[in-house]
Scaffold this active site. Structure first.
Site, mmCIF file in Angstrom:
data_model
loop_
_atom_site.group_PDB
_atom_site.id
_atom_site.type_symbol
_atom_site.label_atom_id
_atom_site.label_comp_id
_atom_site.label_asym_id
_atom_site.label_seq_id
_atom_site.Cartn_x
_atom_site.Cartn_y
_atom_site.Cartn_z
ATOM 1 N N LEU A 125 -1.106 -0.058 14.449
ATOM 2 C CA LEU A 125 -0.600 -0.036 15.899
ATOM 3 C C LEU A 125 -0.507 1.181 16.524
ATOM 4 O O LEU A 125 0.444 1.484 17.392
ATOM 5 C CB LEU A 125 0.873 -0.476 15.704
ATOM 6 C CG LEU A 125 1.005 -2.050 14.931
ATOM 7 C CD1 LEU A 125 2.490 -2.364 14.850
ATOM 8 C CD2 LEU A 125 0.314 -3.196 15.693
ATOM 9 N N ILE A 158 -2.558 -3.060 7.125
ATOM 10 C CA ILE A 158 -1.416 -2.848 6.293
ATOM 11 C C ILE A 158 -0.304 -2.327 7.316
ATOM 12 O O ILE A 158 -0.211 -1.027 7.204
ATOM 13 C CB ILE A 158 -1.616 -1.780 5.436
ATOM 14 C CG1 ILE A 158 -2.614 -0.759 5.467
ATOM 15 C CG2 ILE A 158 -2.411 -2.536 3.780
ATOM 16 C CD1 ILE A 158 -2.697 0.310 4.645
ATOM 17 N N HIS A 160 -7.569 9.513 -1.159
ATOM 18 C CA HIS A 160 -6.803 9.631 0.292
ATOM 19 C C HIS A 160 -7.677 10.007 1.330
ATOM 20 O O HIS A 160 -7.647 9.712 2.343
ATOM 21 C CB HIS A 160 -5.541 10.443 -0.082
ATOM 22 C CG HIS A 160 -4.453 9.801 0.796
ATOM 23 N ND1 HIS A 160 -2.966 9.866 0.436
ATOM 24 C CD2 HIS A 160 -4.645 9.429 2.115
ATOM 25 C CE1 HIS A 160 -2.470 9.264 1.381
ATOM 26 N NE2 HIS A 160 -3.111 9.240 2.463
ATOM 27 N N ASP A 162 0.979 -1.190 -0.078
ATOM 28 C CA ASP A 162 0.001 0.081 -0.129
ATOM 29 C C ASP A 162 0.948 1.291 0.033
ATOM 30 O O ASP A 162 1.681 1.452 0.908
ATOM 31 C CB ASP A 162 -1.028 -0.149 1.229
ATOM 32 C CG ASP A 162 -1.578 1.140 1.227
ATOM 33 O OD1 ASP A 162 -2.827 1.158 0.933
ATOM 34 O OD2 ASP A 162 -1.301 2.241 1.763
ATOM 35 N N LYS A 194 3.276 -0.916 8.868
ATOM 36 C CA LYS A 194 4.446 -0.696 8.124
ATOM 37 C C LYS A 194 5.539 -1.120 9.213
ATOM 38 O O LYS A 194 5.307 -1.377 10.426
ATOM 39 C CB LYS A 194 4.549 0.856 8.117
ATOM 40 C CG LYS A 194 6.160 1.656 7.979
ATOM 41 C CD LYS A 194 6.230 2.752 8.632
ATOM 42 C CE LYS A 194 7.809 3.239 8.341
ATOM 43 N NZ LYS A 194 7.933 4.599 9.377
ATOM 44 N N TYR A 236 3.165 9.695 -0.366
ATOM 45 C CA TYR A 236 4.457 9.079 0.258
ATOM 46 C C TYR A 236 5.814 9.328 -0.448
ATOM 47 O O TYR A 236 6.676 9.429 0.395
ATOM 48 C CB TYR A 236 3.982 7.920 0.492
ATOM 49 C CG TYR A 236 2.740 7.241 1.155
ATOM 50 C CD1 TYR A 236 1.966 8.154 1.934
ATOM 51 C CD2 TYR A 236 2.504 5.994 1.200
ATOM 52 C CE1 TYR A 236 1.055 7.759 2.514
ATOM 53 C CE2 TYR A 236 1.322 5.760 1.908
ATOM 54 C CZ TYR A 236 0.411 6.444 2.483
ATOM 55 O OH TYR A 236 -0.479 5.975 3.235
ATOM 56 N N ASN A 238 5.517 -9.293 11.585
ATOM 57 C CA ASN A 238 4.093 -8.813 11.679
ATOM 58 C C ASN A 238 3.380 -9.662 10.742
ATOM 59 O O ASN A 238 2.191 -9.831 10.797
ATOM 60 C CB ASN A 238 4.097 -7.258 10.883
ATOM 61 C CG ASN A 238 4.468 -6.369 11.869
ATOM 62 O OD1 ASN A 238 4.836 -6.356 12.951
ATOM 63 N ND2 ASN A 238 4.997 -5.073 11.144
ATOM 64 N N LYS A 244 -2.953 6.118 -3.982
ATOM 65 C CA LYS A 244 -4.197 6.996 -3.582
ATOM 66 C C LYS A 244 -4.000 8.302 -4.224
ATOM 67 O O LYS A 244 -2.750 8.726 -4.551
ATOM 68 C CB LYS A 244 -4.307 7.081 -2.047
ATOM 69 C CG LYS A 244 -4.134 5.908 -1.419
ATOM 70 C CD LYS A 244 -4.110 6.302 0.191
ATOM 71 C CE LYS A 244 -3.902 4.794 1.057
ATOM 72 N NZ LYS A 244 -2.423 4.490 0.843
#
Length: 277
Positions: free
Chosen positions: A194, A232, A112, A46, A234, A51, A244, A79
């Site tokens: 998280l 998703i 987004h 993703d 990171k 980004y 993960n 996005k």
């Protein structure tokens, strides 16, 4: 190699339950980290125009394909950013993203943020519908939409969003919005699963992690999976990337799930959708 189970979206396209997110992954590190994730078994990545690392994602995807991974096994999301909303500008933004990614088609394209003050998310989504009907995108959806935005959108468009990607974690369980998603047939995908790490010292999660001999991150990700969320996370190291994904070989019992559900305090790590324009 660990592989994530698949989830079937509302148009029949399948996506990994657990993918790799690259928000705030520096552009110069993205190729190596995404390649590490793909080698570990991730098949969903993703990214977003914002980004600044679509080139690295695309390079890693194309390297993986060249090494023998079938393109149809890989799932790439990007996005359209807020400043590019509007029908024509969204089509142009998509073309720019595809040039940076170096891909023939995109698996999923999202708005987004709704940016309600701009009042452009409907024509923006209509551009996504055009791309979808042209076969240039396999699924389309939204990110950070609240219930009023979703209902306004669905009155004006034909294709129900495949996903709504929202901030979601044990301190922000989004119970009401998730129920709306279930009603409308929209998958819930969690970003900041998280809480950007702020949740990792929570005593309830530390206790449950100790009982299972797992990390707190694994406990939270397992809670997401058992709650029916797409997720998703990171990670910036090979160890965390692999850790993960290793959440499909244990189960949280009903009591543990209830304890985590009870942690909700409406606390965001990111922005509220009404504040972003």
């Amino acid at each position: 190699m660990q592989l994530s189970p698949k989830y079937e979206l509302n148009n029949g396209v399948k996506i990994d339950v657990l993918g790799y997110g690259v928000y705030k992954v520096p552009a110069e590190e993205c190729l190596d980290l995404v390649s590490t994730a793909l080698d570990a078994g991730y098949r969903t990545v993703d990214t977003a125009a914002l980004y600044g690392n679509e080139e690295g994602v695309g390079a890693a995807i194309n390297h993986s394909i060249a090494a023998g991974t079938p393109r149809e096994e890989l799932f790439v999301t990007s996005k359209v950013w807020n400043t590019e909303q509007g029908y024509a500008s969204t089509l142009a933004a998509f073309a720019s993203s595809m040039e940076r990614l170096g891909l023939d088609y995109l698996d999923m394209y999202l708005i987004h943020w709704p940016c309600p003050a701009q009042d452009l998310f409907i024509p923006t989504y209509k551009a996504l519908e055009t791309l979808y009907h042209q076969g240039r995108v396999r699924a389309i959806g939204v990110s950070n939409f609240e219930e009023p935005h979703l209902r306004q959108l669905l009155e004006a468009v034909d294709v129900v969003p495949a996903v709504n990607q929202i901030e979601l974690h044990p301190w922000l369980t989004q119970t009401k919005l998730r129920a709306v998603h279930a009603e409308l047939g929209i998958a819930t995908q969690a970003w900041s699963p998280l809480s950007r790490g702020t949740i990792l010292d929570d005593p309830v999660l530390l206790e449950i992690a100790g009982l299972h001999g797992r990390s707190v991150a694994q406990i939270v990700l397992r809670w997401h999976v058992q709650s029916g969320h797409l997720v998703i996370p990171k990670a910036s190291s090979a160890q965390r990337i692999a850790e993960n994904l290793a959440v499909f070989d244990f189960i949280l019992d009903a009591s543990e799930m209830s304890r985590i559900n009870a942690m909700d305090k409406g606390q965001r790590a990111g922005s509220h959708p009404s504040e972003v324009n």
